[in-house]
Write an enzyme that holds these catalytic residues in place. Sequence first.
Site, short mmCIF file in Angstrom:
data_model
loop_
_atom_site.label_atom_id
_atom_site.label_comp_id
_atom_site.label_asym_id
_atom_site.label_seq_id
_atom_site.Cartn_x
_atom_site.Cartn_y
_atom_site.Cartn_z
N LYS A 100 29.11 43.25 40.23
CA LYS A 100 29.42 42.14 39.34
C LYS A 100 28.93 42.46 37.93
O LYS A 100 27.77 42.89 37.75
CB LYS A 100 28.75 40.87 39.85
N ASN A 111 34.59 38.66 36.64
CA ASN A 111 34.68 37.20 36.78
C ASN A 111 34.93 36.48 35.46
O ASN A 111 34.20 35.56 35.09
CB ASN A 111 33.42 36.64 37.44
N ASP A 162 33.86 43.77 39.07
CA ASP A 162 34.40 42.41 38.91
C ASP A 162 33.67 41.70 37.77
O ASP A 162 32.47 41.46 37.86
CB ASP A 162 34.21 41.63 40.22
N ASP A 191 32.44 39.99 52.68
CA ASP A 191 31.02 40.20 52.95
C ASP A 191 30.17 38.95 52.86
O ASP A 191 28.96 39.03 53.02
CB ASP A 191 30.47 41.27 51.99
N ASP A 216 37.09 42.61 50.71
CA ASP A 216 35.80 42.13 50.18
C ASP A 216 35.43 40.91 51.01
O ASP A 216 35.57 39.78 50.56
CB ASP A 216 35.98 41.82 48.69
N CYS A 221 36.71 36.73 49.40
CA CYS A 221 36.22 35.50 50.03
C CYS A 221 35.44 34.69 49.01
O CYS A 221 35.14 35.16 47.92
CB CYS A 221 35.34 35.84 51.23
N LYS A 276 42.74 35.39 48.11
CA LYS A 276 41.69 34.71 48.89
C LYS A 276 42.35 33.53 49.59
O LYS A 276 43.04 32.74 48.94
CB LYS A 276 40.57 34.19 47.98
N GLU A 283 38.43 44.21 38.37
CA GLU A 283 38.91 42.89 38.76
C GLU A 283 38.62 41.84 37.68
O GLU A 283 37.51 41.75 37.18
CB GLU A 283 38.16 42.53 40.06
N LYS A 303 30.95 46.70 45.47
CA LYS A 303 31.55 45.82 44.46
C LYS A 303 30.45 45.34 43.54
O LYS A 303 29.51 44.67 43.99
CB LYS A 303 32.26 44.65 45.14
N THR A 329 29.08 43.39 48.15
CA THR A 329 28.99 42.92 46.77
C THR A 329 27.55 42.86 46.30
O THR A 329 26.67 42.42 47.03
CB THR A 329 29.62 41.51 46.66
MN MN Z 1 36.57 38.27 41.95
#
Ligand code: MN
Length: 344
Positions: free
Chosen positions: A162, A191, A189, A320, A318, A293, A266, A217, A160, A135
């Site tokens: 962000k 978020n 992602d 990491d 994911d 995670c 998760k 995501e 991944k 990530t």
């Molecule tokens: Mn996420």
Amino acid sequence: MSKIQDLVFKEEEYKYNQPFHITNSVSTASRLITVKLHLKQGIVGLGQASLSFRVNGEVYQPLWHYREAMLNKIHGLDVRNYRRAFREIDGFSRTAPSLKAAVQYAVLDALSQDCGLPVFQLLGGARDYVETDMTIGIDSRENTVNRAREAFEQGFEVLKLKVGEDLNTDIERVLAVAEATPGAEYIIDANLGYTPKQALRFTDSMYQHDVEIALFEQPVSVHDFAGLRLVRQHCPYPVGADESVKSKYDAWRLIEEECVDFINIKLMKSGISDALAIVEQARSADIGLMIGCMGEAGIGINQSVQFAAGTGAFSYHDLDSAFLLQDADPVGYRVEGNRLYPGY
Ligand code: MN
């Protein structure tokens, strides 16, 4: 013989190698609660909770008060009847989901030692190892590209990225990464950071530039199921939920309302029991799965490595966080490049 005798909580804190920046949140350290579940014959099952205020609404200090209540529920139960212990701990799903995960896992870990079978084999032994992504948090374009290139060169084939704070700079950053790392796969992602229309502007832009996105995501806000469905129906990439799915009930609704192509499970949101239920829901509905995670260190990541290898349910892993924390050594699993092998 295999009865639960005691439950001990231990405080741990790990610093991030560099501040971890996602939409509306910057973390410099991860505070964890490591759980030890003692059986009568001296076996100690290990678990670890990485709480999340942002996702679970959990606050660190109050969590400590759950130790006694949890122990009262499971004291004297035999870990060989682990579903009975799971059921008791399910009562804490809404108030302390990360502790639910840690204690349920500790029950499995104790059983694993008791019967001499690794947890991933208790759960089915579907795979020998899983491959994790890496990530890269929100940062300048230069830093994002450098970190992406470094991770890709180290063998992390899935990156991944962000996004979610500023649409235009997000687009520029992701396009720059795509140019610098040809052949990589990308999970994006947001978020919760975009409106549905911003999310579609993002995916349109990726599509115009021929950037393949493996998974998009949680583009929109946590309760905006209609927005998630809209993005899913109008963009060419698989769209999934993370923050929107905590319990098996959330998963049921999102699948039923056709909002998702995949779900990010998760353990810290769902514990072992709901995670197992979501795996079966997704299998029944042909929905894809990834496993993610929070800020777990070695003991915590081991839980997800064992779960993922055991069930074999996930297309993307994911896992990491222990790489991003200082001195967070693997416990119970082994690392080879991007491969995580469950050990005993
Ligand atoms: Mn996420």
